[in-house]
Design a protein around this motif. Structure first.
Motif, mmCIF file in Angstrom:
data_model
loop_
_atom_site.group_PDB
_atom_site.id
_atom_site.type_symbol
_atom_site.label_atom_id
_atom_site.label_comp_id
_atom_site.label_asym_id
_atom_site.label_seq_id
_atom_site.Cartn_x
_atom_site.Cartn_y
_atom_site.Cartn_z
ATOM 1 N N LEU A 115 17.467 16.663 61.627
ATOM 2 C CA LEU A 115 17.949 17.405 60.459
ATOM 3 C C LEU A 115 19.451 17.234 60.287
ATOM 4 C CD1 LEU A 115 16.024 20.789 60.497
ATOM 5 C CD2 LEU A 115 16.128 19.110 58.661
ATOM 6 N N SER A 116 20.181 17.315 61.415
ATOM 7 C CA SER A 116 21.635 17.239 61.239
ATOM 8 C C SER A 116 22.060 15.814 60.876
ATOM 9 C CB SER A 116 22.378 17.771 62.472
ATOM 10 O OG SER A 116 21.974 17.020 63.576
ATOM 11 N N ALA A 117 21.207 14.826 61.172
ATOM 12 C CA ALA A 117 21.569 13.444 60.821
ATOM 13 C C ALA A 117 20.974 13.014 59.480
ATOM 14 C CB ALA A 117 21.073 12.513 61.925
ATOM 15 N N SER A 118 20.385 13.956 58.742
ATOM 16 C CA SER A 118 19.511 13.522 57.635
ATOM 17 C C SER A 118 20.236 13.033 56.362
ATOM 18 C CB SER A 118 18.550 14.655 57.259
ATOM 19 O OG SER A 118 19.287 15.732 56.742
ATOM 20 N N ARG A 119 21.433 13.440 56.091
ATOM 21 C CA ARG A 119 22.217 13.026 54.905
ATOM 22 C C ARG A 119 21.375 12.997 53.622
ATOM 23 N NH1 ARG A 119 23.443 7.872 55.164
ATOM 24 N NH2 ARG A 119 22.252 7.409 57.039
ATOM 25 N N PRO A 120 20.931 14.182 53.132
ATOM 26 C CA PRO A 120 20.028 14.197 51.966
ATOM 27 C C PRO A 120 20.678 13.642 50.691
ATOM 28 C CG PRO A 120 20.066 16.313 53.076
ATOM 29 C CD PRO A 120 21.201 15.515 53.650
ATOM 30 N N VAL A 121 19.841 13.059 49.847
ATOM 31 C CA VAL A 121 20.275 12.516 48.549
ATOM 32 C C VAL A 121 19.867 13.516 47.462
ATOM 33 C CG1 VAL A 121 19.894 10.628 46.905
ATOM 34 C CG2 VAL A 121 19.832 10.170 49.366
ATOM 35 N N PRO A 122 20.801 13.954 46.583
ATOM 36 C CA PRO A 122 20.407 14.932 45.564
ATOM 37 C C PRO A 122 19.509 14.324 44.481
ATOM 38 C CG PRO A 122 22.708 14.314 45.308
ATOM 39 C CD PRO A 122 22.222 13.621 46.534
ATOM 40 N N ALA A 123 18.568 15.126 43.967
ATOM 41 C CA ALA A 123 17.736 14.700 42.836
ATOM 42 C C ALA A 123 18.495 15.005 41.543
ATOM 43 C CB ALA A 123 16.409 15.445 42.870
ATOM 44 N N ILE A 124 17.855 14.745 40.385
ATOM 45 C CA ILE A 124 18.532 15.007 39.102
ATOM 46 C C ILE A 124 18.954 16.474 39.050
ATOM 47 C CG2 ILE A 124 18.260 15.034 36.579
ATOM 48 C CD1 ILE A 124 16.164 12.761 37.010
ATOM 49 N N ASN A 125 18.021 17.354 39.453
ATOM 50 C CA ASN A 125 18.384 18.755 39.634
ATOM 51 C C ASN A 125 18.901 18.889 41.063
ATOM 52 O OD1 ASN A 125 18.476 21.401 40.296
ATOM 53 N ND2 ASN A 125 16.476 21.938 39.418
ATOM 54 N N PRO A 126 20.236 19.080 41.234
ATOM 55 C CA PRO A 126 20.797 18.981 42.594
ATOM 56 C C PRO A 126 20.333 20.081 43.541
ATOM 57 C CG PRO A 126 22.465 19.619 40.998
ATOM 58 C CD PRO A 126 21.228 19.348 40.207
ATOM 59 N N ALA A 127 19.586 21.072 43.018
ATOM 60 C CA ALA A 127 19.017 22.075 43.935
ATOM 61 C C ALA A 127 17.977 21.423 44.851
ATOM 62 C CB ALA A 127 18.383 23.208 43.139
ATOM 63 N N TYR A 128 17.481 20.261 44.442
ATOM 64 C CA TYR A 128 16.499 19.534 45.257
ATOM 65 C C TYR A 128 17.152 18.313 45.866
ATOM 66 C CZ TYR A 128 13.187 22.564 43.027
ATOM 67 O OH TYR A 128 12.524 23.671 42.618
ATOM 68 N N GLU A 129 16.859 18.083 47.150
ATOM 69 C CA GLU A 129 17.420 16.918 47.825
ATOM 70 C C GLU A 129 16.329 16.241 48.643
ATOM 71 O OE1 GLU A 129 21.721 18.296 49.346
ATOM 72 O OE2 GLU A 129 20.063 19.642 49.810
ATOM 73 N N LEU A 130 16.494 14.938 48.850
ATOM 74 C CA LEU A 130 15.503 14.173 49.609
ATOM 75 C C LEU A 130 16.188 13.477 50.786
ATOM 76 C CD1 LEU A 130 13.727 12.302 46.660
ATOM 77 C CD2 LEU A 130 13.168 14.544 47.588
#
Ligand code: C2E
Ligand code: CA
Ligand code: CA
Length: 517
Positions: A115-130
């Motif tokens: 989790l700490s290494a995950s570096r999520p990418v934001p979706a169009i709605n930035p409340a969601y990340e992948l």
């Protein structure tokens, strides 16, 4: 003698020219057909991953709707239920300022490093990340939703998503990846026992318009080329060209497995997608008040494909309008007479928010129901709250046009979506359909009752009537009546029925009523 030689030379030259032209035409035809097939395949893969992310978003919405994030045993139970119902969601992490919990609380330790290494990418709605997540025992995609209460993260097993997308003949010659926009891979397919692909692979790709994901296909150049030519030599090519023109499409249909999109087109053309009808009923009297038209795909072997699979495919590939209107045509023919005999019955059907906002929808719909002989004032259009309404102003305009025609609107799956009050305002809907999720809860826990009460009071403020969905038990019926709901739908009264069974049920209901009254 010289003249004859000249003539033969000219004839041969002309024949070669004609053959050459035919060869070129055939080549470009095959290349185009193959490109289309590759595109369909890439699109099917993109849609498949989008749907898994949609499911994660919906499930987290459901979990979030249960109230402030906490770690009561009910939360772990709800996560377990979601993971049980879903093919890909394996776990959900709930985190607020006060607490962190999981379906299985041992996972906090196991996932910590990833989790700490995950570096999520934001979706169009930035409340969601992948983000891709990998631990010693688990590999897949994390979908994280951050709100003011904290954040929820769903962990999806994405590894097996690609295998059956590739037709059999390509599986030994292709690599496929589902990737985030920063090129990190969340699902990978490679031929069994193969190493990394070499330079002799051609690359094809397609990106999602909804999430920061794309799919990449690497195809062995020899295979890609042989799919374009397919002939051993020019002589065989010339001989084969004539039969190719006619036989190619037929042979292709017989020899290659169809892509999901080709299968869908075929099913639509052959009328394999048809309506079934689930009655709505008065919770107090058992009188039938109407029905909802639901799409079914029945294969020739009798097996059924769920709308959860083919509706998203139809939507994303631009086939949803033809599907909806084909269903309306069929309904007009099958149950039009019964509707005209029973003028108080309403006929509901489902339309996606994007479809509703599509230019000319109201005109196409009006024309269709006029042709099908259906009365607009008996029609109810259900718009799901699970998908966002992209243009609230436009939705309000369309809704007014429909209301002017006498058509009523229903807000479907209320309480599960992201639109909240804005969709209530935009749709000016007549009905609010409470999702099965809340109905399941009413007889079990007080919290669901409170939520249903909140939805009812909201509906009252907007002058809407409430319909409860997915009523399976007598206990739920009574509880919903106690809460003030008059109308419902569910297996307790009837499952989705064929046209004949619906007509029989309507006649039976019409006979019983005068006696009950
Ligand atoms: P929905 O609009 O919420 O439809 C209700 C779903 O709940 C239907 O599933 C119905 O069979 C199921 N259901 C009703 N009562 C009960 C019950 O008591 N217990 C249980 N377990 N299930 C119940 P179905 O037919 O599989 O449809 C699923 C979804 O697919 C629909 O959800 C709707 O969102 C979508 N859908 C179906 N037909 C169409 C269509 O023609 N167009 C569009 N856009 N979407 C459609
Ligand atoms: Ca519906
Ligand atoms: Ca619904």
């Amino acid at each position: 003698m010289r003249d004859r030689l000249k003539l033969t030379g000219a004839s041969l030259g002309l024949a070669a020219l004609v053959a050459g032209c035919l060869w070129l035409i055939a080549h470009s035809f095959i290349a185009q057909a193959n490109r289309q097939q590759l595109n369909d395949m890439l699109q099917a893969a993109v849609i498949r991953l989008e749907r898994q992310i949609d499911l994660a978003v919906i499930s987290m919405g459901e979990l979030g709707a249960q109230g402030p994030y906490g770690c009561a045993p009910a939360v772990s139970k709800a996560i377990e239920d979601i993971a049980f119902r879903s093919v890909s969601i394996r776990e959900i992490r709930v985190a607020s300022a006060k607490a962190v919990c999981w379906g299985d609380n041992d996972h906090e330790e196991i996932f910590r490093g990833a989790l700490s290494a995950s570096r999520p990418v934001p979706a169009i709605n930035p409340a969601y990340e992948l983000a891709p997540i990998e631990t010693a025992e688990w590999k897949g995609l994390m979908v994280r939703w951050t709100s003011e209460d904290g954040n929820l993260a769903a962990f999806l097993a994405t590894d097996g998503l690609l295998f059956d997308i590739l037709p059999g003949e390509l599986r030994d010659h292709a690599y496929m990846d589902m990737m985030l926009s920063d090129q990190r891979v969340v699902s990978h397919y490679a031929p069994e026992g193969a190493g990394a692909p070499g330079a002799e692979y051609s690359e094809f790709g397609m990106a999602s318009e909804r999430y920061p994901i794309h799919v990449r296909l690497l195809l062995d150049e020899d295979v890609a080329a042989s799919r374009g030519s397919g002939f051993g030599s020019d002589i065989i090519a010339i001989a084969g060209l004539f039969s190719l023109g006619l036989g190619y499409l037929g042979a292709r249909g017989l020899m290659r497995p169809l892509t999901p999109l080709q299968e869908l087109d075929q099913a639509l053309a052959r009328g394999h997608i048809h309506p079934v009808y689930q009655p709505l009923f008065c919770l107090a009297t058992g009188e039938m008040t109407g029905f909802e038209m639901l799409a079914r795909w029945t294969r020739p072997d009798g097996s059924n494909i769920s709308p959860a699979v083919f509706i998203p495919l139809a939507e994303d590939s631009g086939r949803i309008d033809s599907l909806t209107f084909a269903l309306l045509d069929r309904a007009g023919a099958e149950i039009g007479d019964m509707l005209r005999r029973n003028a108080t019955l309403k006929c509901s059907f489902n339309v996606t928010p994007d479809q509703l906002l599509d230019t000319g929808f109201v005109e196409r719909f009006t024309e269709k129901i006029a042709k099908a002989g259906l009365n607009p004032s008996q029609m109810v259009i259900e718009i799901t709250e699970r998908q966002p309404i992209s243009d609230i102003e436009a939705a309000l305009r369309v809704s007014r046009e429909l209301v002017d025609l006498g058509v009523r609107l229903a807000l479907d799956d209320a309480g599960t979506g992201h639109n909240g009050l804005s969709s209530l305002h935009a749709l000016q809907a007549h009905y609010l359909k409470i999702d099965k999720y809340f109905v399941d809860g009413v007889a079990l826990d007080r919290k669901s009752g409170v939520l249903v009460e909140a939805l009812i009071s909201l509906a009252q403020q907007f002058g809407m009537e409430v319909v409860a969905e997915g009523i399976e038990t007598e206990e739920q019926r009574i509880k919903l009546l106690d809460l003030g709901i008059r109308e419902g739908q569910g297996y307790l009264y009837a499952k989705p029925l064929s046209a004949n069974d619906l007509i029989a049920k309507a006649d039976q209901s019409a006979k019983i009523l005068p006696m009950a009254a």
